[in-house]
Design a protein around this motif. Structure first.
Motif, PDB file in Angstrom:
ATOM      1  N   UNK A 136      23.681   6.050 -15.156  1.00  0.00           N
ATOM      2  CA  UNK A 136      23.216   6.996 -16.032  1.00  0.00           C
ATOM      3  C   UNK A 136      21.871   7.230 -15.554  1.00  0.00           C
ATOM      4  N   UNK A 137      21.770   7.535 -14.240  1.00  0.00           N
ATOM      5  CA  UNK A 137      20.475   8.052 -13.576  1.00  0.00           C
ATOM      6  C   UNK A 137      20.728   8.985 -12.376  1.00  0.00           C
ATOM      7  N   UNK A 138      19.948   9.671 -11.957  1.00  0.00           N
ATOM      8  CA  UNK A 138      20.086  10.786 -10.794  1.00  0.00           C
ATOM      9  C   UNK A 138      19.403   9.953  -9.593  1.00  0.00           C
ATOM     10  N   UNK A 139      20.046   9.981  -8.620  1.00  0.00           N
ATOM     11  CA  UNK A 139      19.692   9.147  -7.328  1.00  0.00           C
ATOM     12  C   UNK A 139      18.134   9.472  -7.061  1.00  0.00           C
ATOM     13  N   UNK A 140      17.145   8.623  -6.627  1.00  0.00           N
ATOM     14  CA  UNK A 140      15.773   9.029  -6.421  1.00  0.00           C
ATOM     15  C   UNK A 140      15.803   8.381  -4.843  1.00  0.00           C
ATOM     16  N   UNK A 141      16.078   9.309  -3.753  1.00  0.00           N
ATOM     17  CA  UNK A 141      15.985   9.058  -2.331  1.00  0.00           C
ATOM     18  C   UNK A 141      14.682   8.324  -1.925  1.00  0.00           C
ATOM     19  N   UNK A 142      13.607   8.736  -2.279  1.00  0.00           N
ATOM     20  CA  UNK A 142      12.273   7.955  -2.073  1.00  0.00           C
ATOM     21  C   UNK A 142      12.353   6.597  -2.364  1.00  0.00           C
ATOM     22  N   UNK A 156       0.892  -1.279  -0.058  1.00  0.00           N
ATOM     23  CA  UNK A 156       0.211   0.162  -0.040  1.00  0.00           C
ATOM     24  C   UNK A 156       0.879   1.225  -0.016  1.00  0.00           C
ATOM     25  N   UNK A 157       2.201   1.224   0.678  1.00  0.00           N
ATOM     26  CA  UNK A 157       2.885   2.533   0.684  1.00  0.00           C
ATOM     27  C   UNK A 157       3.984   2.345  -0.373  1.00  0.00           C
ATOM     28  N   UNK A 158       3.818   1.494  -1.305  1.00  0.00           N
ATOM     29  CA  UNK A 158       5.016   1.245  -2.258  1.00  0.00           C
ATOM     30  C   UNK A 158       4.724   2.511  -3.321  1.00  0.00           C
ATOM     31  N   UNK A 194      15.332   4.640  -0.444  1.00  0.00           N
ATOM     32  CA  UNK A 194      15.071   4.262   0.958  1.00  0.00           C
ATOM     33  C   UNK A 194      14.031   3.254   1.039  1.00  0.00           C
ATOM     34  N   UNK A 195      12.982   3.328   0.549  1.00  0.00           N
ATOM     35  CA  UNK A 195      12.045   2.437   0.489  1.00  0.00           C
ATOM     36  C   UNK A 195      12.248   0.963   0.081  1.00  0.00           C
ATOM     37  N   UNK A 196      13.047   0.946  -1.082  1.00  0.00           N
ATOM     38  CA  UNK A 196      13.332  -0.622  -1.403  1.00  0.00           C
ATOM     39  C   UNK A 196      14.379  -1.304  -0.251  1.00  0.00           C
ATOM     40  N   UNK A 197      15.374  -0.365   0.254  1.00  0.00           N
ATOM     41  CA  UNK A 197      16.504  -0.898   1.036  1.00  0.00           C
ATOM     42  C   UNK A 197      15.579  -1.171   2.309  1.00  0.00           C
ATOM     43  N   UNK A 198      14.606  -0.519   2.903  1.00  0.00           N
ATOM     44  CA  UNK A 198      13.707  -1.011   4.152  1.00  0.00           C
ATOM     45  C   UNK A 198      13.140  -2.184   3.644  1.00  0.00           C
ATOM     46  N   UNK A 199      12.339  -2.221   2.479  1.00  0.00           N
ATOM     47  CA  UNK A 199      11.649  -3.653   2.057  1.00  0.00           C
ATOM     48  C   UNK A 199      12.774  -4.795   2.033  1.00  0.00           C
ATOM     49  N   UNK A 200      13.870  -4.488   1.469  1.00  0.00           N
ATOM     50  CA  UNK A 200      14.904  -5.666   1.517  1.00  0.00           C
ATOM     51  C   UNK A 200      15.249  -5.969   3.023  1.00  0.00           C
ATOM     52  N   UNK A 245      18.648   0.205  -5.903  1.00  0.00           N
ATOM     53  CA  UNK A 245      18.731   0.513  -4.560  1.00  0.00           C
ATOM     54  C   UNK A 245      19.593  -0.404  -3.838  1.00  0.00           C
ATOM     55  N   UNK A 246      19.161  -1.823  -4.223  1.00  0.00           N
ATOM     56  CA  UNK A 246      19.845  -2.811  -3.582  1.00  0.00           C
ATOM     57  C   UNK A 246      21.281  -3.156  -4.079  1.00  0.00           C
ATOM     58  N   UNK A 247      21.562  -2.871  -5.395  1.00  0.00           N
ATOM     59  CA  UNK A 247      22.951  -3.107  -5.754  1.00  0.00           C
ATOM     60  C   UNK A 247      23.970  -2.072  -5.109  1.00  0.00           C
TER      61      UNK A 247
END
Length: 248
Positions: free
Chosen positions: A230-236, A158-160, A239-245, A205-207
């Motif tokens: 070739x991408x700008x960091x997306x902090x949101x 729900x919060x993804x 953070x979400x995927x690291x916490x989920x991991x 995020x996990x790499x």
């Protein structure tokens, strides 16, 4: 998935009878060599003869909870390897199966070294660039519309956050799962048992998270990784995927 508590066995490991039988069927010389233990107690062995080399993954599934059995599903990994191998460099499946509470997966070895080994960790910036370039090639090469697999560990909650870009994710893009050639350049990916369609930030995020773990490079190289990919960091999303991991 690779966790910080997985790694190369540091103590003698008895070779399961099933693994010895599989090695004998391959015509391998000598006893299989243990090279990796996963966090669920599964083992990977190297077997070889003069003209060939294989890896034999073995997992005792009798004591695993249902969620752990899904994570250690070697038949599912074999299916993903066969599909992904049409587009990218991953190990060729030789055999897979299960019996008597034991599962196995035999793959033909790719002549390269994991980004995890000490000689590459002595050159962190070059290795991080190789990991980033390899993941970008993986994402660019695999066709999302044709992929039959979901990225189950990062399934929507729900919060993804809404996916920024759907790709076929590696699913476990930790440092040891990138292979480099003798020059330290990207060569191939291994351990694609969690491969599936998802937000590319689940991989990104996990790499980068894995790179920072003490067992790997021990510090963050996020800026270098993202600029190379070739991408700008997306902090949101990071953070979400690291916490989920960490919760999975």
């Amino acid at each position: 998935m690779i966790r910080p508590d997985a790694g190369v066995p540091q103590e003698p490991v008895p070779v399961p009878q099933l693994v010895s039988e599989l090695a004998a069927e391959l015509g391998a010389a000598g006893e299989p060599e243990p090279v990796w233990r996963n966090a669920l107690g599964g083992l990977t062995f190297k077997a070889h003869r003069a003209d060939a080399q294989w890896f034999i993954k073995w997992q005792d599934i009798t004591a695993l909870a249902p969620a752990q059995q899904a994570e250690a599903d070697l038949k599912a990994e074999a299916a993903r390897l066969r599909w992904a191998g049409q587009f990218v460099n991953v190990p060729e499946v030789v055999d897979d199966g299960a019996r008597s509470g034991q599962a196995w997966l035999v793959t033909r070895a790719i002549s390269g070294l994991s980004a995890y080994v000490p000689q590459w960790r002595q050159h962190p910036e070059e290795t991080v660039r190789a990991i980033a370039l390899g993941l970008r090639r993986f994402h660019d090469a695999l066709p999302v519309a044709d992929c039959p697999f979901p990225l189950s560990w990062a399934s929507a909650a729900p919060d993804a956050p809404a996916p920024e870009q759907l790709v076929v994710c590696h699913g476990d893009p930790c440092v040891p799962n990138t292979l480099l050639d003798e020059r330290g350049q990207f060569l191939a990916h291994v351990d694609v048992g969690a491969l599936g369609v998802g937000d590319r930030w689940a991989d990104l995020a996990i790499a980068t998270y894995s790179i920072s773990w003490k067992v790997n490079f021990g510090r963050s190289y996020d800026q270098l990784f993202f600029s190379t990919y070739g991408v700008d960091p997306d902090p949101v999303r990071i953070n979400y995927y690291r916490q989920l991991w960490d919760r999975s």
